[in-house]
Motif scaffolding. Sequence first.
Motif: not given
Length: 229
Positions: A188-215
Amino acid sequence: MIRVDLQESITIVKNRIAVAAAKSGRNAADIKLVAVSKTVDSDTVRRAYELGITDFGENRVQEFSHKIEELPQACWHLIGRLQTNKVKDIAGKAVLIHSLDRWNLAEALNKRGLQQGVTVPCLLQVNVAGEEQKAGVEPEEVDSFLESLGQLEALRIEGLMTMAPLLDQGEKARPVFKELYQIKEKTSKNRYNNVNLRYLSMGMSQDFEIAIEEGANIVRIGSAIFASE
Ligand SMILES: *Cc1c(COP(=O)(O)O)cnc(C)c1O
């Protein structure tokens, strides 16, 4: 076994998201729940929608196309591998494609977006765990990939997505999520055209709480919601 109905499982999952968010000092409202409906039919999807689920994820294009027709008022995410010959069914329809994992797919989506006069919101899938059979760009390729995407005017890269190895249940998945978060922070420190990293999609049924804790701010949850159906 105690039978849990759909309403109850939705409530339970939402509560678990809220607890995990609070634990990491975040607001539950900032975490988007994508209900992965790949194992259930359109009637069940409609019931979930009526119970307040707004976003659904499908991993196959055919199912995606069928269900979006049945319930066009919901937001539909594509979360599985996309073949370049199927981009016409997805561009302009998916609110977010989580599985942009290779350059020729980026080119195909861009071309289709330009033809239709729409932008195509995507997440870049990263193969953090380095599994051979998993899709996604390697962590060290993320920067150069995003930089090159600046040429593809119709694409919008809104974040990163990863999947933990299936066998790394619970805590074992934490390092994978931590690493994706670090990649996002660094990139995110670099600025690239057409890129805005606002989402992190990670975590499924077995691990979503851990994923949320990690962002994570998007979780993709299937069985914990729909297993009762
Ligand atoms: C099926 C699937 C999920 C949801 O998995 P559950 O374990 O049922 O929560 C999430 N992401 C992707 C890419 C999937 O294919």
